[in-house]
Write an enzyme that holds these catalytic residues in place. Structure first.
Site, PDB file in Angstrom:
ATOM      1  N   LYS A   1      24.024  -9.651  71.764  1.00  0.00           N
ATOM      2  CA  LYS A   1      22.970  -9.408  70.925  1.00  0.00           C
ATOM      3  C   LYS A   1      22.939 -10.064  69.570  1.00  0.00           C
ATOM      4  CE  LYS A   1      25.448  -4.938  70.296  1.00  0.00           C
ATOM      5  NZ  LYS A   1      26.478  -4.807  71.428  1.00  0.00           N
TER       6      LYS A   1
ATOM      7  N   SER B   1      33.269  -4.418  65.339  1.00  0.00           N
ATOM      8  CA  SER B   1      31.582  -4.520  65.088  1.00  0.00           C
ATOM      9  C   SER B   1      31.188  -3.660  63.880  1.00  0.00           C
ATOM     10  CB  SER B   1      31.033  -4.044  66.358  1.00  0.00           C
ATOM     11  OG  SER B   1      29.684  -3.972  66.222  1.00  0.00           O
ATOM     12  N   HIS B   2      30.407  -2.496  64.395  1.00  0.00           N
ATOM     13  CA  HIS B   2      29.998  -1.605  63.254  1.00  0.00           C
ATOM     14  C   HIS B   2      30.820  -0.683  62.576  1.00  0.00           C
ATOM     15  CE1 HIS B   2      29.584   0.307  66.863  1.00  0.00           C
ATOM     16  NE2 HIS B   2      29.397   1.622  66.247  1.00  0.00           N
TER      17      HIS B   2
ATOM     18  N   THR C   1      33.529  -0.696  76.329  1.00  0.00           N
ATOM     19  CA  THR C   1      32.269  -1.678  76.502  1.00  0.00           C
ATOM     20  C   THR C   1      32.309  -2.862  75.601  1.00  0.00           C
ATOM     21  OG1 THR C   1      31.179  -0.345  74.926  1.00  0.00           O
ATOM     22  CG2 THR C   1      31.020   0.596  77.368  1.00  0.00           C
TER      23      THR C   1
ATOM     24  N   ASP D   1      29.893  -7.697  62.663  1.00  0.00           N
ATOM     25  CA  ASP D   1      30.116  -8.795  63.314  1.00  0.00           C
ATOM     26  C   ASP D   1      28.683  -9.606  63.446  1.00  0.00           C
ATOM     27  OD1 ASP D   1      29.528  -7.126  65.441  1.00  0.00           O
ATOM     28  OD2 ASP D   1      30.310  -8.095  66.757  1.00  0.00           O
TER      29      ASP D   1
ATOM     30  N   ASP E   1      26.225  -8.587  65.215  1.00  0.00           N
ATOM     31  CA  ASP E   1      25.100  -8.528  66.270  1.00  0.00           C
ATOM     32  C   ASP E   1      24.137  -7.455  66.372  1.00  0.00           C
ATOM     33  OD1 ASP E   1      26.908  -6.339  66.779  1.00  0.00           O
ATOM     34  OD2 ASP E   1      27.695  -6.990  68.769  1.00  0.00           O
ATOM     35  N   ARG E   2      24.310  -6.545  65.363  1.00  0.00           N
ATOM     36  CA  ARG E   2      23.159  -5.710  65.394  1.00  0.00           C
ATOM     37  C   ARG E   2      22.188  -5.797  64.274  1.00  0.00           C
ATOM     38  NH1 ARG E   2      25.861   0.206  66.929  1.00  0.00           N
ATOM     39  NH2 ARG E   2      27.168  -0.511  68.506  1.00  0.00           N
TER      40      ARG E   2
ATOM     41  N   ASP F   1      25.180  -5.834  60.760  1.00  0.00           N
ATOM     42  CA  ASP F   1      26.522  -4.951  60.994  1.00  0.00           C
ATOM     43  C   ASP F   1      27.959  -5.945  60.658  1.00  0.00           C
ATOM     44  OD1 ASP F   1      26.430  -6.481  63.461  1.00  0.00           O
ATOM     45  OD2 ASP F   1      27.394  -4.792  64.681  1.00  0.00           O
TER      46      ASP F   1
END
Length: 541
Positions: free
Chosen positions: A376, A113-114, A18, A279, A281-282, A277
């Site tokens: 996001k 990401s996270h 995803t 990168d 985006d959160r 996070d």
């Protein structure tokens, strides 16, 4: 300086998920692994000749070396220009903005990401298309097909590009534009929010604590929150991006941002707390004494969007991923706008945003964004909240109490069972599928089931169809269970169980207490303990 053609062969399991391809860092460091995947991207998008790309990463371990490999491969394949963040750094939201700002053909974001970083952590590569959003399924399918047919990759034989100074460099016939990773993003934020109102909030003594988790948003938050808006120096903590995120886990939730939670739960804690996070985006949103779930945050943002200058004329529509709480639907109904339900993955929001059907989008996994980019955006969400608080002149706790009194409270939680054997996880999901037709009108843990299905999505813009997006079980009274396997881990499988119930009267309960009947129902329906041997989730958010 010459182009060399290296013979290679397909490497198994290079299928993007995803959010691109994620594996352990040491896997990406294996000879030819990254090169194979980058060449497959070039093939999957129809080549790079004459095209412009944006490139950057979150600074995790192997980012520096990977950036140089991508640059040399872009030059070898004929790219006209690559816009790269200084020192190879770019947050995912900033990369999306730069793609759109410069009219680039696409971009590569190097991040997991996270997920944790470091030599024993994770690494990832995601391709974004010209609208600035993650590649849709048609593109990722073409990339995956290319990974299974590759026999050579091309790379420029040359020394590394010095990325420490902004300016123009040349790599063969390809122009390398090294840009400030923060400046354009900061200018975008200033055009969206009422910076004067937020600055006045800070000057009134309002205190904030932003935990950048030693990830990419540290420099962005320092510049915007402290330098431009006047938050007290030191309000942004863990602000220096580190290759291993300071040996932490850059996932902004109450488990991994425990230090922030402890600070915010103190009687004399800051007025507002937030985290982002790996990168950028959160986001995680807190007030003194209160944690705001991502689903509640999304709903509250939608309800108060008109207080933000960029959204003062109203929202065209809103969208949420299927597992995200139905709290947003209640707000949309009152506003008289459409609320779209999509599969998990930000790429599904892209068509809705491009078509003007939705303005605000969000996922329960701490991701919120709008039509300002096609990703996001963690820091944007923080500024959105600060703008609302500046306009309403209330605390986070007061705002959420008012929201729940108006719309009712959707008690919501996600229980993650991480690192499950993939075969066991798939068998668990298949067992649920086989029960679906018999579930309506049955009673489980004292709750009556009214509907059960496996979510599928027909995109209202391009008509594309996506199946197998999670199992939904609806109960009388508005409660809901969702089961799905996550695609963001790198070891085994992660079973995610989403639990939700609605209460319009008792709005200040502990969510885990309110959800006890659903927790019992989830275990009985999926036989989680029996199948996995797990008596409790790995992470509860």
């Amino acid at each position: 300086m010459s182009v060399i053609t290296v013979k290679t062969a397909p490497i198994a399991n290079q299928k993007p998920g995803t959010s691109g391809l994620r594996k352990k860092t040491r896997v990406f460091q294996e000879p030819g692994y990254l090169e194979n995947f980058i060449q497959a991207i070039w093939t999957g998008i129809g080549g790079t000749k004459g095209k412009t790309f944006v490139l950057g990463g979150d600074g995790r371990f192997f980012n520096t070396e990977a950036i140089q490999i991508v640059l040399r491969m872009a030059a070898a394949s004929g790219a006209a220009r690559v816009i790269v963040g200084q020192n190879g750094l770019l947050s995912t939201p900033a990369a999306s903005h730069l793609i759109r700002l410069h009219g680039a053909d696409g971009g590569l974001v190097l991040s997991a990401s996270h997920n944790p970083g470091g030599p024993d952590g994770d690494f990832g590569v995601k391709y974004n298309i010209a609208n600035g959003g993650p590649a849709p399924e048609g593109v990722t399918a073409a990339i995956h097909a290319a990974t299974e047919e590759i026999n050579v990759y091309r790379i420029l034989e040359t020394s590394d590009v010095d990325l420490s100074l902004c300016g123009i460099a040349q790599l063969g016939r390809t122009e390398i534009a090294i840009v400030d990773p923060v400046a354009d993003y900061a200018a975008l934020m200033e055009g969206i929010f009422d910076f004067s109102a937020i600055a006045a909030l800070f000057s009134s003594g309002f205190r904030i604590r932003f935990d950048a988790m030693h990830a990419i948003t540290g420099p962005y938050a320092k510049l915007i929150l402290e330098n431009r808006l006047g938050a007290s120096k030191g309000s942004v903590v863990n602000a220096v991006p580190l290759p291993d995120f300071g040996q932490g886990h850059p996932d902004p939730n109450p488990i991994w941002a425990k230090a922030l939670v402890n600070e915010m739960m103190r009687p004399d804690g800051p007025d507002f707390g937030a985290a982002s996070d790996g990168d950028g985006d959160r986001n995680m949103i807190m007030g003194r004494g209160i944690y705001v779930t991502p689903s509640d945050s999304l709903a509250a943002m939608a309800a108060n969007a008109a207080l933000v200058p960029a959204y003062a004329n109203g929202l065209a529509g809103v969208a949420r991923s299927m597992p995200t709480s139905l709290a947003l639907d209640r707000v949309a109904d009152k506003l008289g706008i459409e609320c779209y339900e999509t599969p998990t993955g930000w790429k599904y929001f892209g068509n809705l945003l491009d078509a003007g059907r939705a303005t605000l989008c969000g996922e329960e996994s701490a991701g919120t964004g709008s039509d300002h980019i096609r990703e996001k955006d963690g820091l944007w969400a923080v500024l959105f909240w600060l703008n609302i608080l500046a306009a309403r002149k209330c605390s986070v706790s007061e705002l959420m109490t008012d929201h729940w009194q108006t719309y009712g409270r959707n008690y919501y939680s996600r229980h993650d069972y991480e690192g499950i054997d993939s075969g066991i996880a798939n068998d668990l999901m298949q067992g649920l599928r086989e029960k679906l037709s018999a579930l309506p009108d049955s009673i489980v843990a004292g709750l009556r089931i009214i509907a059960a299905d496996e979510f599928a999505y027909d995109d209202p813009i391009d008509g594309s169809h996506s199946e197998g997006q999670g199992i939904r079980i609806h109960f009388h009274g508005g409660a809901r269970l969702v089961f799905r396997l996550s695609g963001t881990g790198t070891v085994g499988a992660t079973l995610r169980v989403y639990l939700e119930t609605v209460d319009a009267q008792n709005i200040h309960r502990n969510p885990q207490d309110a959800l006890i009947p659903l927790i019992q129902a989830a275990d009985q329906l999926a036989m989680i303990a029996e199948r996995t041997g797990r008596k409790r989730p790995t992470v509860i958010t």
